[in-house]
Scaffold this motif. Sequence first.
Motif, PDB file in Angstrom:
ATOM      1  N   VAL A 181       9.642  -5.237   9.162  1.00  0.00           N
ATOM      2  CA  VAL A 181       9.112  -5.387   7.797  1.00  0.00           C
ATOM      3  C   VAL A 181       7.643  -5.819   7.823  1.00  0.00           C
ATOM      4  CG1 VAL A 181      11.262  -5.839   6.557  1.00  0.00           C
ATOM      5  CG2 VAL A 181      10.102  -7.720   7.703  1.00  0.00           C
ATOM      6  N   GLY A 182       7.182  -6.233   8.997  1.00  0.00           N
ATOM      7  CA  GLY A 182       5.768  -6.609   9.132  1.00  0.00           C
ATOM      8  C   GLY A 182       5.536  -8.102   9.305  1.00  0.00           C
ATOM      9  N   LYS A 183       6.485  -8.800   9.898  1.00  0.00           N
ATOM     10  CA  LYS A 183       6.340 -10.255  10.090  1.00  0.00           C
ATOM     11  C   LYS A 183       5.170 -10.559  11.028  1.00  0.00           C
ATOM     12  CE  LYS A 183      10.561 -10.485  11.631  1.00  0.00           C
ATOM     13  NZ  LYS A 183      10.965  -9.091  11.414  1.00  0.00           N
ATOM     14  N   PRO A 206      12.329 -13.226  15.639  1.00  0.00           N
ATOM     15  CA  PRO A 206      12.820 -11.853  15.764  1.00  0.00           C
ATOM     16  C   PRO A 206      13.558 -11.458  14.494  1.00  0.00           C
ATOM     17  CG  PRO A 206      13.668 -13.269  17.536  1.00  0.00           C
ATOM     18  CD  PRO A 206      13.033 -14.157  16.531  1.00  0.00           C
ATOM     19  N   LEU A 247      13.938  -8.846   8.095  1.00  0.00           N
ATOM     20  CA  LEU A 247      14.547  -7.768   8.878  1.00  0.00           C
ATOM     21  C   LEU A 247      13.545  -7.266   9.917  1.00  0.00           C
ATOM     22  CD1 LEU A 247      16.737  -7.828   6.721  1.00  0.00           C
ATOM     23  CD2 LEU A 247      16.576  -5.374   6.559  1.00  0.00           C
ATOM     24  N   THR A 295       9.550  -8.263  18.435  1.00  0.00           N
ATOM     25  CA  THR A 295       9.553  -9.723  18.622  1.00  0.00           C
ATOM     26  C   THR A 295      10.930 -10.134  19.139  1.00  0.00           C
ATOM     27  OG1 THR A 295       8.109  -9.815  16.709  1.00  0.00           O
ATOM     28  CG2 THR A 295       9.017 -11.904  17.475  1.00  0.00           C
ATOM     29  N   SER A 314       2.726  -9.470  19.075  1.00  0.00           N
ATOM     30  CA  SER A 314       2.845  -8.034  19.320  1.00  0.00           C
ATOM     31  C   SER A 314       3.410  -7.339  18.090  1.00  0.00           C
ATOM     32  CB  SER A 314       3.789  -7.771  20.487  1.00  0.00           C
ATOM     33  OG  SER A 314       3.309  -8.428  21.604  1.00  0.00           O
ATOM     34  N   VAL A 315       2.864  -6.166  17.834  1.00  0.00           N
ATOM     35  CA  VAL A 315       3.259  -5.397  16.650  1.00  0.00           C
ATOM     36  C   VAL A 315       3.618  -3.985  17.093  1.00  0.00           C
ATOM     37  CG1 VAL A 315       2.286  -4.290  14.594  1.00  0.00           C
ATOM     38  CG2 VAL A 315       1.824  -6.684  15.019  1.00  0.00           C
ATOM     39  N   GLY A 316       4.614  -3.368  16.452  1.00  0.00           N
ATOM     40  CA  GLY A 316       4.945  -1.992  16.797  1.00  0.00           C
ATOM     41  C   GLY A 316       5.827  -1.359  15.755  1.00  0.00           C
ATOM     42  N   ALA A 317       5.845  -0.016  15.747  1.00  0.00           N
ATOM     43  CA  ALA A 317       6.625   0.693  14.722  1.00  0.00           C
ATOM     44  C   ALA A 317       8.102   0.792  15.066  1.00  0.00           C
ATOM     45  CB  ALA A 317       6.044   2.080  14.518  1.00  0.00           C
ATOM     46  N   VAL A 318       8.513   0.202  16.195  1.00  0.00           N
ATOM     47  CA  VAL A 318       9.946   0.210  16.528  1.00  0.00           C
ATOM     48  C   VAL A 318      10.522  -1.190  16.320  1.00  0.00           C
ATOM     49  CG1 VAL A 318       9.942   2.117  18.146  1.00  0.00           C
ATOM     50  CG2 VAL A 318       9.340  -0.149  18.955  1.00  0.00           C
ATOM     51  N   ASP A 363       0.827  -1.213   0.000  1.00  0.00           N
ATOM     52  CA  ASP A 363       0.000   0.000   0.000  1.00  0.00           C
ATOM     53  C   ASP A 363       0.860   1.261   0.000  1.00  0.00           C
ATOM     54  OD1 ASP A 363       0.735  -1.014   2.587  1.00  0.00           O
ATOM     55  OD2 ASP A 363      -0.425   0.610   3.478  1.00  0.00           O
TER      56      ASP A 363
HETATM   57  N1  LIG Z   1       1.296   0.580   5.790  1.00  0.00           N
HETATM   58  C1  LIG Z   1       1.609  -0.648   6.209  1.00  0.00           C
HETATM   59  N2  LIG Z   1       2.178  -0.814   7.407  1.00  0.00           N
HETATM   60  C2  LIG Z   1       2.491  -2.072   7.808  1.00  0.00           C
HETATM   61  C3  LIG Z   1       2.211  -3.208   7.004  1.00  0.00           C
HETATM   62  N3  LIG Z   1       2.638  -4.309   7.668  1.00  0.00           N
HETATM   63  C4  LIG Z   1       3.144  -3.876   8.843  1.00  0.00           C
HETATM   64  N4  LIG Z   1       3.056  -2.541   8.941  1.00  0.00           N
HETATM   65  C5  LIG Z   1       3.511  -1.675  10.054  1.00  0.00           C
HETATM   66  O1  LIG Z   1       4.907  -1.862  10.203  1.00  0.00           O
HETATM   67  C6  LIG Z   1       5.274  -1.793  11.576  1.00  0.00           C
HETATM   68  C7  LIG Z   1       6.087  -3.022  11.959  1.00  0.00           C
HETATM   69  O2  LIG Z   1       5.261  -4.160  11.933  1.00  0.00           O
HETATM   70  P1  LIG Z   1       5.613  -5.501  12.763  1.00  0.00           P
HETATM   71  O3  LIG Z   1       4.609  -6.518  12.362  1.00  0.00           O
HETATM   72  O4  LIG Z   1       5.787  -5.208  14.210  1.00  0.00           O
HETATM   73  O5  LIG Z   1       7.030  -5.850  12.137  1.00  0.00           O
HETATM   74  P2  LIG Z   1       8.010  -7.068  12.542  1.00  0.00           P
HETATM   75  O6  LIG Z   1       8.713  -7.457  11.298  1.00  0.00           O
HETATM   76  O7  LIG Z   1       7.278  -8.148  13.263  1.00  0.00           O
HETATM   77  O8  LIG Z   1       9.002  -6.303  13.522  1.00  0.00           O
HETATM   78  P3  LIG Z   1       9.998  -6.945  14.649  1.00  0.00           P
HETATM   79  O9  LIG Z   1       9.122  -7.531  15.703  1.00  0.00           O
HETATM   80  O10 LIG Z   1      10.769  -5.753  15.101  1.00  0.00           O
HETATM   81  O11 LIG Z   1      10.854  -7.936  13.975  1.00  0.00           O
HETATM   82  C8  LIG Z   1       3.987  -1.665  12.364  1.00  0.00           C
HETATM   83  O12 LIG Z   1       3.813  -0.314  12.697  1.00  0.00           O
HETATM   84  C9  LIG Z   1       2.911  -2.115  11.389  1.00  0.00           C
HETATM   85  O13 LIG Z   1       1.673  -1.476  11.619  1.00  0.00           O
HETATM   86  C10 LIG Z   1       1.591  -2.992   5.710  1.00  0.00           C
HETATM   87  O14 LIG Z   1       1.328  -3.905   4.923  1.00  0.00           O
HETATM   88  N5  LIG Z   1       1.317  -1.695   5.382  1.00  0.00           N
END
Ligand SMILES: Nc1nc2c(ncn2[C@@H]2O[C@H](COP(=O)(O)OP(=O)(O)OP(=O)(O)O)[C@@H](O)[C@H]2O)c(=O)[nH]1
Length: 582
Positions: free
Chosen positions: A263-265, A305, A260, A287, A279-283, A176
């Motif tokens: 990236v949104g895992k 992670p 990485l 995980t 858990s999800v977050g912008a930092v 998106d």
């Molecule tokens: N716009 C947008 N944001 C996304 C998408 N997928 C994830 N995000 C955002 O990206 C950020 C990181 O998402 P996480 O799912 O926590 O990423 P992760 O890879 O699990 O991060 P770690 O736990 O640090 O390894 C969050 O703020 C999500 O809301 C997407 O498809 N589109």
Amino acid sequence: MMKLRHKNKKPGEVSKGHKKISWPYPQPAKQNGKKATSKVPSAPHFVHPNDHANREAELKKKWVEEMREKQQAAREQERQKRRTIESYCQDVLRRQEEFEHKEEVLQELNMFPQLDDEATRKAYYKEFRKVVEYSDVILEVLDARDPLGCRCFQMEEAVLRAQGNKKLVLVLNKIDLVPKEVVEKWLDYLRNELPTVAFKASTQHQVKNLNRCSVPVGQASESLLKSKACFGAENLMRVLGNYCRLGEVRTHIRVGVVGLPNVGKSSLINSLKRSRACSVGAVPGITKFMQEVYLDKFIRLLDAPGIVPGPNSEVGTILRNCVHVQKLADPVTPVETILQRCNLEEISNYYGVSGFQTTEHFLTAVAHRLGKKKKGGLYSQEQAAKAVLADWVSGKISFYIPPPATHTLPTHLSAEIVKEMTEVFDIEDTEQANEDTMECLATGESDELLGDTDPLEMEIKLLHSPMTKIADAIENKTTVYKIGDLTGYCTNPNRHQMGWAKRNVDHRPKSNSMVDVCSVDRRSVLQRIMETDPLQQGQALASALKNKKKMQKRADKIASKLSDSMMSALDLSGNADDGVGD
Ligand SMILES: Nc1nc2c(ncn2[C@@H]2O[C@H](COP(=O)(O)OP(=O)(O)OP(=O)(O)O)[C@@H](O)[C@H]2O)c(=O)[nH]1
């Protein structure tokens, strides 16, 4: 009597049969059986009770320490007595093995210099290894804004080298945030190497019922594209389903989700599960441990992670949000890179600053705009830089990298591997599914949404719903409307009575018009459910039923209000009867 005798006892006297308890620390020395007394009895000496207590506590502590040391020495002596040459050799061998193992892990870790903190790096890498070991299929999640920058070839190599013939699939997430044409080009590019699935994870914050859109991606309107629903989940499920059905018997598989940080895992797992399982977050670094999520009877997902292929100080690593922005020692340099890479006009508009010549000027202007000051009242460039970086990683500053013009196969992938992966996952099926996802994002056919919808999607849904048409028809005094066999017109509409919120989009008929109202066609939803992966049909059906119930409830409510309005509008009430009677 006893009491009396006791009361009469002088202080310091010890009763017969009772031993006087003495501390091991020195008591005041006695001289010739008598207690030593002060040489100057005339000078009164006041000892504060607290001083006495402190001294006692100190002496007691000293005594306890002495006792502990003595005990340890005794234990060591005992151990030495029991120790034989054999046990000594065993101990040496064990220690050597431990040392070698540590060395091995450290060597591997150097391939992934992830975080400055050695212990964290080690722990994350261990978790990643666990995920690879337990998984049959690995999903490598890439950020669509910079897929090659997010790709970790060492990690892919580790997966391909691991025992058990593991399979790799690339997931192009956050589509998106990138124009559709760029996503398509990236899909074409990456499909030369591995099966690739386009995805947009749900960004909703609710715990349950995360939205999932089954409409193709390519035709989505701007508003739908920016909605929080997930796109591409069905394609991904289809790919995994294809793998489950490889043999005669459907197999259970574990799917590791790696990539990485940030990236949104976890978001991807939550979107597939349709609830906030991780858990999800912008930092980065949310995980920390491997987590197993049961998707259905056949598929289990493993969240890992994030690991980083490069030193933390590198600007690229920082811009990929692999490092916590607030912990950066130098946040200004990455902002300089952002200004070089991005559209300056867009950034100027976003922050409302213009006419800057250098990064420092820009940051001072941003600090002024955001009110970021440091001690002494000066505007803080560092704080402004951190704010810009936070906006960057959350996708508020638009940015993307187009794929290279020509494709070269990375060294760790061979033509055989590409062929094998393509066959295993039925890549043609995946390609078709990707096209569907792209279409879905572009169409804006949000009535295809299953499950609970967010207000934006509900708004779009309502705009096209027959009930809305009736409400609009009522609002327009001269509109003729038709419900089944019943035809009528409304002369006394009262939209506010019906509790309808005013919408921004004006699509009401301007002239006399006939609105055909028929029952909502659910056939397409059922058809779609039948077409989905059999693994998902149960969940899709339950979700559709729930949605239907909700819509039904809403429709009933609207219908009853509508019938009230109609009764008064068509004057079918008792008054009208009276009139006829007259
Ligand atoms: N716009 C947008 N944001 C996304 C998408 N997928 C994830 N995000 C955002 O990206 C950020 C990181 O998402 P996480 O799912 O926590 O990423 P992760 O890879 O699990 O991060 P770690 O736990 O640090 O390894 C969050 O703020 C999500 O809301 C997407 O498809 N589109």
